[in-house]
Structure formats: C-alpha cells, structure tokens
Write a protein that holds these residues in place. Structure first.
Motif, PDB file in Angstrom:
ATOM      1  N   MET A   1      16.592 -56.012  60.557  1.00 30.89           N
ATOM      2  CA  MET A   1      15.506 -55.715  61.466  1.00 30.89           C
ATOM      3  C   MET A   1      16.028 -54.776  62.559  1.00 30.89           C
ATOM      4  O   MET A   1      17.075 -55.014  63.128  1.00 30.89           O
ATOM      5  CB  MET A   1      14.998 -57.025  62.078  1.00 30.89           C
ATOM      6  CG  MET A   1      13.664 -56.869  62.731  1.00 30.89           C
ATOM      7  SD  MET A   1      12.945 -58.468  63.239  1.00 30.89           S
ATOM      8  CE  MET A   1      12.509 -59.132  61.661  1.00 30.89           C
ATOM      9  N   ARG A  51      -0.341 -49.239  68.962  1.00 26.84           N
ATOM     10  CA  ARG A  51       1.135 -49.188  68.964  1.00 26.84           C
ATOM     11  C   ARG A  51       1.721 -50.592  69.067  1.00 26.84           C
ATOM     12  O   ARG A  51       2.720 -50.900  68.415  1.00 26.84           O
ATOM     13  CB  ARG A  51       1.612 -48.316  70.125  1.00 26.84           C
ATOM     14  CG  ARG A  51       3.094 -48.156  70.176  1.00 26.84           C
ATOM     15  CD  ARG A  51       3.620 -47.361  68.981  1.00 26.84           C
ATOM     16  NE  ARG A  51       5.052 -47.156  69.157  1.00 26.84           N
ATOM     17  CZ  ARG A  51       5.943 -47.317  68.207  1.00 26.84           C
ATOM     18  NH1 ARG A  51       5.571 -47.636  66.996  1.00 26.84           N
ATOM     19  NH2 ARG A  51       7.210 -47.133  68.444  1.00 26.84           N
ATOM     20  N   GLU A  54       1.664 -52.123  65.710  1.00 25.76           N
ATOM     21  CA  GLU A  54       2.742 -51.584  64.889  1.00 25.76           C
ATOM     22  C   GLU A  54       4.083 -52.229  65.238  1.00 25.76           C
ATOM     23  O   GLU A  54       4.857 -52.605  64.353  1.00 25.76           O
ATOM     24  CB  GLU A  54       2.860 -50.075  65.089  1.00 25.76           C
ATOM     25  CG  GLU A  54       1.729 -49.271  64.506  1.00 25.76           C
ATOM     26  CD  GLU A  54       1.831 -47.799  64.895  1.00 25.76           C
ATOM     27  OE1 GLU A  54       2.930 -47.339  65.300  1.00 25.76           O
ATOM     28  OE2 GLU A  54       0.809 -47.110  64.814  1.00 25.76           O
ATOM     29  N   LEU A  55       4.370 -52.349  66.542  1.00 27.63           N
ATOM     30  CA  LEU A  55       5.646 -52.922  66.966  1.00 27.63           C
ATOM     31  C   LEU A  55       5.759 -54.399  66.595  1.00 27.63           C
ATOM     32  O   LEU A  55       6.815 -54.853  66.146  1.00 27.63           O
ATOM     33  CB  LEU A  55       5.843 -52.736  68.472  1.00 27.63           C
ATOM     34  CG  LEU A  55       6.124 -51.311  68.917  1.00 27.63           C
ATOM     35  CD1 LEU A  55       6.066 -51.215  70.438  1.00 27.63           C
ATOM     36  CD2 LEU A  55       7.471 -50.835  68.393  1.00 27.63           C
ATOM     37  N   GLU A  57       4.303 -55.891  64.103  1.00 34.97           N
ATOM     38  CA  GLU A  57       4.516 -55.954  62.654  1.00 34.97           C
ATOM     39  C   GLU A  57       5.944 -55.555  62.300  1.00 34.97           C
ATOM     40  O   GLU A  57       6.579 -56.187  61.459  1.00 34.97           O
ATOM     41  CB  GLU A  57       3.511 -55.054  61.938  1.00 34.97           C
ATOM     42  CG  GLU A  57       2.097 -55.593  61.986  1.00 34.97           C
ATOM     43  CD  GLU A  57       1.064 -54.625  61.437  1.00 34.97           C
ATOM     44  OE1 GLU A  57       1.428 -53.490  61.039  1.00 34.97           O
ATOM     45  OE2 GLU A  57      -0.125 -54.993  61.419  1.00 34.97           O
ATOM     46  N   ARG A  58       6.456 -54.547  62.964  1.00 35.45           N
ATOM     47  CA  ARG A  58       7.817 -54.066  62.690  1.00 35.45           C
ATOM     48  C   ARG A  58       8.860 -55.145  62.969  1.00 35.45           C
ATOM     49  O   ARG A  58       9.833 -55.282  62.232  1.00 35.45           O
ATOM     50  CB  ARG A  58       8.096 -52.838  63.543  1.00 35.45           C
ATOM     51  CG  ARG A  58       9.463 -52.260  63.349  1.00 35.45           C
ATOM     52  CD  ARG A  58       9.642 -51.031  64.186  1.00 35.45           C
ATOM     53  NE  ARG A  58      10.930 -50.429  63.922  1.00 35.45           N
ATOM     54  CZ  ARG A  58      11.362 -49.342  64.508  1.00 35.45           C
ATOM     55  NH1 ARG A  58      10.606 -48.727  65.385  1.00 35.45           N
ATOM     56  NH2 ARG A  58      12.546 -48.861  64.226  1.00 35.45           N
ATOM     57  N   TYR A  59       8.665 -55.903  64.030  1.00 38.91           N
ATOM     58  CA  TYR A  59       9.640 -56.915  64.423  1.00 38.91           C
ATOM     59  C   TYR A  59       9.233 -58.336  64.038  1.00 38.91           C
ATOM     60  O   TYR A  59       9.885 -59.291  64.449  1.00 38.91           O
ATOM     61  CB  TYR A  59       9.917 -56.825  65.930  1.00 38.91           C
ATOM     62  CG  TYR A  59      10.599 -55.524  66.281  1.00 38.91           C
ATOM     63  CD1 TYR A  59      11.945 -55.346  66.024  1.00 38.91           C
ATOM     64  CD2 TYR A  59       9.881 -54.472  66.819  1.00 38.91           C
ATOM     65  CE1 TYR A  59      12.572 -54.149  66.310  1.00 38.91           C
ATOM     66  CE2 TYR A  59      10.501 -53.269  67.112  1.00 38.91           C
ATOM     67  CZ  TYR A  59      11.845 -53.108  66.850  1.00 38.91           C
ATOM     68  OH  TYR A  59      12.454 -51.919  67.126  1.00 38.91           O
TER      69      TYR A  59
END
Length: 80
Positions: A1, A51, A54-55, A57-59
């Motif tokens: 991650m 945004r 998105e963040l 989901e990314r983390y």
C-alpha cells in the motif's frame, strides 16, 4: 500500500476530509459571497469529495475511519 506522508497517510486524509465536511456543512455564510464565488466553492467541494473518495479507496479506508478521535471529547464529527 502506498505511503504518501507519514506512516499511512491517514492523518493527512482525515484533515482534508474534516475540512471538506465542515465546508459542506455550511461553515461559509453564503450571504457574504458573490454568485460566482458560491459556484466556485461548490465545484471545489465536489472535486474535493471525488478526490477524497479516490484516496479512501486507494488506502482502504472507510469514511468513519477518518473521523478523528478527540479522546474524552469524543469524535470530531458526529457519527453517521
């Protein structure tokens, strides 16, 4: 991650998420703004929300993961 800043980036994401929620909740008094300023703020908040999604989901974070715990004062924002 990925690790953007700090150990997991959760603190930075939580700060931005908190600002987004406060602004979206009406911290800005619309009577003090021109129509153009209101539109720019609205667009900015929509982009910020995208945004943040998105963040998260990314983390692998949920919105409730970003609600800062203030210890004896409880959570920063009301639980949904």
């Amino acid at each position: 991650m990925p690790e953007p800043y700090g150990r997991d980036g959760g603190g930075e994401i939580a700060l931005v998420d908190t600002l987004d929620r406060l602004l979206a909740g009406g911290v800005v008094v619309s009577g003090d703004l021109t129509e153009e300023q209101e539109e720019r703020i609205g667009l900015t908040l929509m982009l910020l929300d995208d945004r943040m999604t998105e963040l998260r989901e990314r983390y692998g974070l949920r919105p409730e993961d970003l609600n800062l715990d203030l210890g004896p004062l409880g959570p920063l924002l009301p639980r949904e």
